[in-house]
Design an enzyme around this catalytic site. Structure first.
Site, mmCIF file in Angstrom:
data_model
loop_
_atom_site.group_PDB
_atom_site.id
_atom_site.type_symbol
_atom_site.label_atom_id
_atom_site.label_comp_id
_atom_site.label_asym_id
_atom_site.label_seq_id
_atom_site.Cartn_x
_atom_site.Cartn_y
_atom_site.Cartn_z
ATOM 1 N N ASP A 57 -9.031 -6.710 -4.401
ATOM 2 C CA ASP A 57 -8.623 -5.362 -3.979
ATOM 3 C C ASP A 57 -9.136 -4.348 -4.992
ATOM 4 O OD1 ASP A 57 -7.414 -3.041 -3.141
ATOM 5 O OD2 ASP A 57 -5.377 -3.845 -3.094
ATOM 6 N N SER A 66 0.835 -1.191 0.000
ATOM 7 C CA SER A 66 0.000 0.000 0.000
ATOM 8 C C SER A 66 0.882 1.258 0.000
ATOM 9 C CB SER A 66 -0.945 -0.030 1.218
ATOM 10 O OG SER A 66 -1.968 0.916 1.085
ATOM 11 N N HIS A 122 -8.345 -4.984 -0.017
ATOM 12 C CA HIS A 122 -7.018 -4.366 0.061
ATOM 13 C C HIS A 122 -6.230 -4.858 1.268
ATOM 14 C CE1 HIS A 122 -3.850 -1.490 -0.541
ATOM 15 N NE2 HIS A 122 -4.077 -0.891 0.614
#
Length: 368
Positions: free
Chosen positions: A315, A154, A348
């Site tokens: 995601d 991320s 995610h």
């Protein structure tokens, strides 16, 4: 029953061995930001795990995600530790709290040097490139000339991307997980709504709330929005469904998913700073490393030779299409790049959750 107790004791001992104490390094020179601003003093909070070998060539830098911290053995315990994907028996693992964070590294919630005043919104705006520059200061301090690998998921993936673009001669490998070379309009839009929730809170006071109250309601709302984007619809359906409980009033949380969001939003305010939330989301939104990645091939003495990119099918916040773009950019610079798309229904947050495939890919990539 006796056997279960012994197993629990063994697990507790293992967990105790895997904990690492946060250390602090104070860089006593002026730190200059990308925008030209500077601060007189910089403190970096970091942890290490494992041992640096005599050649100092087994160091792995792990870059934490948006609301993470230096304690990688806690927030990524599924993948970092003894005999895990990133094996601390073999590698010397480093993780630092990012510039502008609120877990020990200098940021908006820090006091100005020789003063009782907090920076607040007087803290300079910073970029992912500034965050990486601070990490390099730490790596230099630790006496490491070259990192074996830089890893991040991320926002951590953004830092890993920036490392490859800025310091390709200081690393051999990189692992980028569930990330992007730049935010899409949708990703920017979600961040802006979250920022508005904070700045519209009556107790934000233009970022000068330290020592008084704090914009907890706005920060909790921002976190609630974030949690929705971190999960997939399938995961939410399986975890919560339409389960509900009787509520005393019509406009109070009735469904389990509502209670979950409220609980996590309120819990978040106890450990995170609203101004750090604002600064870090802006740093992510301004991040754009596409051209820099493509220019790596023009640099001299490059030691970066292998990159692993991982994405997750469910995601929707950082979709696989963005990971495919990352792969293409590295291939343009003639860097060996592997791409793995993993099936998972967690959304995610899948990169944080125990996953045999992710473990396999990371371990194989590091061992090759």
């Amino acid at each position: 029953m006796k056997k279960i107790k012994n197993n629990k004791k063994e697990e507790e001992q293992i967990e105790e061995q895997e904990k690492s104490e946060t250390q602090f390094y104070t860089y006593d020179k002026a730190f200059k930001f990308e925008n030209g601003a500077s601060i007189e003093e910089l403190t970096i909070a970091y942890t290490t795990a494992g041992n640096l070998n005599v050649y100092k060539d087994n160091a792995i830098l792990i870059c934490h995600a948006f609301t993470g911290d230096a304690d990688v053995l806690t927030w990524w315990s599924n993948f970092v530790g003894k005999n895990k994907a990133i094996d601390t028996n073999k590698y010397f693992v480093i993780c630092s709290n990012v510039l502008g964070g609120c877990s020990g590294t200098t940021g908006p919630s820090s006091k100005k040097p020789n003063s009782n005043l907090y920076y607040g919104t007087d803290f300079p705006t910073f970029t992912i490139k500034d965050i990486v520059k601070v990490q390099k200061i730490l790596v230099d301090y630790l006496g490491i000339k070259k990192l074996y690998c830089v890893v991040g998921g991320s926002m951590g993936g953004m830092q890993a991307l920036q490392w490859t673009a800025t310091y390709p001669s200081m690393m051999e490998k990189a692992i980028i997980i569930a990330s992007s070379m730049c935010h899409s309009p949708m990703q920017i839009a979600f961040n802006e709504i979250a920022r508005q929730a904070i700045t519209e809170d009556n107790e934000w006071y233009g970022g000068k709330y330290y020592g008084m109250s704090s914009p907890d309601r706005g920060l909790a709302l921002a976190r609630m929005l974030g949690h929705i984007t971190y999960m997939s619809e399938e995961y939410m359906r399986k975890k919560f469904g339409r389960k509900r409980k009787e509520s005393l009033k019509y406009f109070t949380p009735s469904f389990e998913v509502e209670n979950y969001l409220h609980y996590n939003g309120e819990k978040f305010t106890a450990r995170f700073d609203a101004n750090s939330f604002l600064y870090l989301t802006k740093a992510m939104d301004f991040f754009d490393v596409k051209d820099d990645i493509k220019k790596i091939k023009n640099k001299k003495n490059i030691s970066l030779n292998n990159v692993l990119v991982i994405s997750f099918i469910s995601d929707w916040l950082y979709p696989s299409t963005q990971s495919v773009e990352i792969v293409g950019a590295y291939q343009h610079s003639n860097i060996n790049t592997e791409f793995c798309e993993i099936e998972s229904n967690y959304g995610h947050d899948a990169f944080l959750i125990k996953n045999a495939e992710q473990t396999k890919y990371i371990k194989k990539f590091l061992n090759n």
